[in-house]
Enzyme design. Structure first.
Site, PDB file in Angstrom:
ATOM      1  N   SER A   1      -6.174   0.861   4.592  1.00  0.00           N
ATOM      2  CA  SER A   1      -6.852   0.165   3.498  1.00  0.00           C
ATOM      3  C   SER A   1      -7.574  -1.090   3.974  1.00  0.00           C
ATOM      4  CB  SER A   1      -5.848  -0.227   2.416  1.00  0.00           C
ATOM      5  OG  SER A   1      -6.478  -1.053   1.449  1.00  0.00           O
TER       6      SER A   1
ATOM      7  N   GLU B   1     -17.275   2.815  -5.754  1.00  0.00           N
ATOM      8  CA  GLU B   1     -16.474   1.690  -6.243  1.00  0.00           C
ATOM      9  C   GLU B   1     -17.368   0.440  -6.311  1.00  0.00           C
ATOM     10  OE1 GLU B   1     -12.793   0.960  -4.211  1.00  0.00           O
ATOM     11  OE2 GLU B   1     -11.976   2.942  -4.684  1.00  0.00           O
TER      12      GLU B   1
ATOM     13  N   ASP C   1     -11.481  -6.608  -4.787  1.00  0.00           N
ATOM     14  CA  ASP C   1     -11.954  -5.950  -6.008  1.00  0.00           C
ATOM     15  C   ASP C   1     -12.323  -7.045  -7.004  1.00  0.00           C
ATOM     16  OD1 ASP C   1     -11.366  -3.527  -4.846  1.00  0.00           O
ATOM     17  OD2 ASP C   1      -9.407  -3.342  -5.809  1.00  0.00           O
TER      18      ASP C   1
ATOM     19  N   HIS D   1     -15.628  -2.946  -5.428  1.00  0.00           N
ATOM     20  CA  HIS D   1     -14.970  -3.260  -4.155  1.00  0.00           C
ATOM     21  C   HIS D   1     -15.984  -3.828  -3.164  1.00  0.00           C
ATOM     22  CE1 HIS D   1     -11.941  -2.491  -0.837  1.00  0.00           C
ATOM     23  NE2 HIS D   1     -13.078  -2.633  -0.144  1.00  0.00           N
TER      24      HIS D   1
ATOM     25  N   GLN E   1       0.824  -1.212   0.000  1.00  0.00           N
ATOM     26  CA  GLN E   1       0.000   0.000   0.000  1.00  0.00           C
ATOM     27  C   GLN E   1       0.858   1.262   0.000  1.00  0.00           C
ATOM     28  OE1 GLN E   1      -3.210  -0.662  -0.324  1.00  0.00           O
ATOM     29  NE2 GLN E   1      -3.815   1.481  -0.536  1.00  0.00           N
TER      30      GLN E   1
ATOM     31  N   ALA F   1      -6.155   4.341  -0.521  1.00  0.00           N
ATOM     32  CA  ALA F   1      -6.007   4.546   0.916  1.00  0.00           C
ATOM     33  C   ALA F   1      -4.544   4.759   1.277  1.00  0.00           C
ATOM     34  CB  ALA F   1      -6.545   3.337   1.667  1.00  0.00           C
TER      35      ALA F   1
ATOM     36  N   HIS G   1      -8.108  -3.463   2.116  1.00  0.00           N
ATOM     37  CA  HIS G   1      -7.425  -4.588   1.470  1.00  0.00           C
ATOM     38  C   HIS G   1      -6.390  -5.222   2.402  1.00  0.00           C
ATOM     39  CE1 HIS G   1      -9.061  -4.512  -2.642  1.00  0.00           C
ATOM     40  NE2 HIS G   1      -9.210  -3.210  -2.457  1.00  0.00           N
TER      41      HIS G   1
HETATM   42 ZN   LIG Z   1     -10.680  -2.174  -3.484  1.00  0.00          ZN
END
Ligand SMILES: [Zn+2]
Length: 254
Positions: free
Chosen positions: A161, A219, A170, A222, A135, A156, A163
């Site tokens: 994040s 998004e 995603d 996501h 990230q 982010a 993630h």
């Molecule tokens: Zn994402």
């Protein structure tokens, strides 16, 4: 004589009908007659009032309900999930670190992708887990190319994040149509995902009308794993964001 017989028959029929009505009415009335307790509350209202919002932690990074947004950094910021696995689904970048997710996310993704496939829709994992270091590089790339203000609406900062939790993913069509673009929402895959993700424990995390709350642009690709209890509750109560449901701060700025 004939007339008399007919009247007798009619009287008998009337008696039989009345007797039958009384017999039929008896069981139906019995429960209300024997119960003096007040009527039970409508069952539809029960789930909303009985949902336990404190069942899981919202600060433990390993919790499926952990809140990560621009006001809530992961603690520790370099948290690494202990149960990362590669799900058995089509992968955008096989072998890459980002093709991992947590075990619970993987199981749910596999079930969701299989259900989509039954409808003739082929999904692919674009990105799952991203480490703190990953990230750092991703965010710095956005800052270098677009400046920090724009970068903050699209990526982010490290430690912020979803993630990194292994619970975010995603999704894109296997055809790569509208890959990580808002037009994904209008594709058959995007439409299906929006309508069905909650059945598998996912929510569309960054919804179209909630940028001021989530801090991110829409998004549609996501998804965030929260478990089916919470995803179903959000769906049934028409609440879009975790911030609104748990009454926690989010927003556009760090
Ligand atoms: Zn994402």
């Amino acid at each position: 004589m004939k007339k008399h017989k007919l009247l007798l028959s009619l009287a008998l029929i009337v008696i039989l009908v009345v007797a039958a009505m009384l017999l039929l009415a008896q069981p139906a009335e019995a429960p209300t007659a024997s119960t003096n307790t007040p009527k039970p509350a409508p069952t539809a209202a029960k789930p909303a009032t009985s949902f336990n919002k404190s069942e899981f932690s919202r600060t433990d990074p390993a919790s499926i309900w952990v809140i990560v947004n621009k006001q809530h950094q992961l603690v520790p910021k370099d948290y690494v999930p202990a149960d990362l696995v590669v799900p058995t689904i089509p992968l955008r970048v096989p072998g890459n670190e980002s093709m991992q997710v947590r075990q619970a996310t993987a199981t749910a993704l596999e079930a969701m992708f299989a259900a989509a496939k039954e409808q003739g829709l082929n999904l692919m994992l674009s990105s799952g887990y991203r480490s703190y270091t990953y990230q750092v590089n991703l965010y710095n790339g956005y800052v270098a190319s677009q400046g920090q203000a724009t970068a903050d609406t699209q990526s982010a900062r490290p430690g912020y994040s979803e993630h990194q939790t292994g619970l975010g993913a995603d999704i894109e069509p296997a055809s790569k149509t509208c890959e990580l673009e808002q037009c994904f929402s209008a594709t058959p895959e995007g439409t299906w995902l929006a309508a069905n993700a909650y059945k598998f424990g996912f929510i569309i995390r960054y919804t179209i009308n909630d940028q001021a709350i989530t801090g991110y642009e829409y998004e549609p690709w996501h998804v965030r794993y929260v478990g089916t209890d919470l995803s179903t509750e959000l769906h049934n109560t028409h609440v879009d964001t975790l911030e609104q449901f748990f009454d926690v701060t989010g927003g556009k700025d760090y």
